[in-house]
Design an enzyme around this catalytic site. Structure first.
Site, PDB file in Angstrom:
ATOM      1  CB  THR A  23      43.769  40.865  43.323  1.00  0.00           C
ATOM      2  OG1 THR A  23      44.379  40.157  42.274  1.00  0.00           O
ATOM      3  CG2 THR A  23      42.611  41.649  42.773  1.00  0.00           C
TER       4      THR A  23
ATOM      5  CB  VAL B  32      41.774  36.500  31.922  1.00  0.00           C
ATOM      6  CG1 VAL B  32      40.749  37.108  32.694  1.00  0.00           C
ATOM      7  CG2 VAL B  32      42.372  37.209  30.553  1.00  0.00           C
ATOM      8  N   GLY B  33      42.387  36.079  35.258  1.00  0.00           N
ATOM      9  CA  GLY B  33      41.954  35.434  36.532  1.00  0.00           C
ATOM     10  C   GLY B  33      40.346  35.849  36.676  1.00  0.00           C
ATOM     11  CG  ASP B  34      39.330  36.241  40.624  1.00  0.00           C
ATOM     12  OD1 ASP B  34      40.629  36.383  40.584  1.00  0.00           O
ATOM     13  OD2 ASP B  34      38.938  37.024  41.860  1.00  0.00           O
TER      14      ASP B  34
ATOM     15  CB  THR C  25      41.419  39.156  46.630  1.00  0.00           C
ATOM     16  OG1 THR C  25      42.849  39.607  46.380  1.00  0.00           O
ATOM     17  CG2 THR C  25      41.459  38.996  48.203  1.00  0.00           C
ATOM     18  N   GLY C  26      42.905  36.663  45.428  1.00  0.00           N
ATOM     19  CA  GLY C  26      43.635  35.365  45.626  1.00  0.00           C
ATOM     20  C   GLY C  26      43.744  34.494  44.378  1.00  0.00           C
TER      21      GLY C  26
END
Ligand code: GLY
Length: 295
Positions: A156, A185-187, A207-208
């Protein structure tokens, strides 16, 4: 003076060089970050963001983006958007043209089209080839997430910008984890998880591995640490230390938080591995590497 931070070596270089040109053109902070992320999204070589990104397990590219302005806590985000780039520009429109913070999926796509964005196929020959290769290997399909992290496909791009005296903006754009479950969906588009900005304290980005960063509310936690008097490096270290204490799985993949304080110092930390971050300051661009606290 304007300073910009951008995550990861390859996409971050595209982001920071574009942002640097936007600074020279006299653009405002929102526009500088939007241009940096949009340049990454439109680059088909970058596998974790925008056009040509690695798709979900159905072979569809699904994108997330967000922006937050620390002046008044304005925020906008989109998630699970198909067939539109750059989604960072759609997220900015959500912030500036609607009373909402997030619009999701097909409705975000329709909102983008209503704003003049043209739907397009985001699958390139290269990401079709990689998808077919992944799909034909049952063992790879089984260990989808680990594979994505091992290969650093989930990179990201998150950016923070600040200008003296004390104004900060954060923004993020991603295709999330490669081969993810459709709709996952991620962060990155989650305000407080993937980004946070408050001119009273500072701004942070993540990110990650999105699931762990979201559970740890990494960006909000880092900003709150700065509000309590920590500098940006201490705020990131403490955020990661807390994740390491409370979230045993957060070392399975890199989880990164980076931050800039309202006073202009900055820092970053990761749960594991080595994290490269680009900095554009005083017209100069450099990359620094960050590790786990105390490593
Ligand atoms: N950090 C990006 C994601 O996990 O979606």
């Amino acid at each position: 003076m304007t300073t910009i931070l951008a995550t990861w070596e390859q996409p971050g270089k595209v982001a920071i060089e574009t942002a640097s040109r936007a600074i020279q053109d006299g653009a405002d902070l929102r526009t500088i970050l939007e241009k940096g992320l949009a340049a990454c999204e439109l680059d088909p070589e970058l596998l974790a963001i925008g056009l040509g990104a690695l798709p979900n397990s159905d072979g569809e590219v699904e994108l997330d983006g967000s922006m937050m302005d620390g002046a008044d806590l304005s925020a906008g985000a989109v998630c699970s958007v198909r067939g539109i780039v750059p989604v960072i520009s759609v997220a900015r429109r959500v912030m500036e043209k609607t009373p909402h913070v997030m619009i999701a999926g097909e409705q975000a796509r329709r909102f983008a089209i209503s704003q003049g964005f043209r739907p397009q196929n985001l699958m390139t020959a290269e990401n079709v080839r990689r998808y077919d290769e992944w799909k034909q290997s049952p063992a790879e399909v089984e260990r989808a997430y680990v594979h994505a992290a091992d290969e650093h496909y989930g990179d990201t791009v998150t950016m923070i910008g600040w200008e003296t005296p004390g104004h900060l903006v954060a923004a993020s754009s991603t295709s999330g984890l490669a081969w993810k479950m459709p709709g996952r969906v991620g962060d990155s588009p989650i305000i407080g998880a993937g980004i946070y900005a408050d001119d009273d304290a500072g701004a942070a980005g993540a990110t990650g591995w999105g699931e762990e960063l979201w559970k740890g509310m990494a960006s909000f936690r880092a900003v709150e640490n700065m509000r309590r008097g920590m500098n940006a490096q201490e705020a990131c270290d403490e955020t990661i230390r807390q994740m390491l204490r409370r979230q045993p799985r957060c070392v399975d993949m890199m989880c990164v938080v980076f931050a800039a304080s309202k006073d202009g110092d900055f820092g970053a930390a990761t749960t594991t591995g080595e994290f490269p971050m680009w900095i554009c300051q005083d017209g100069k661009i450099e990359m620094r590497k960050y590790a786990a606290p105390g490593a």
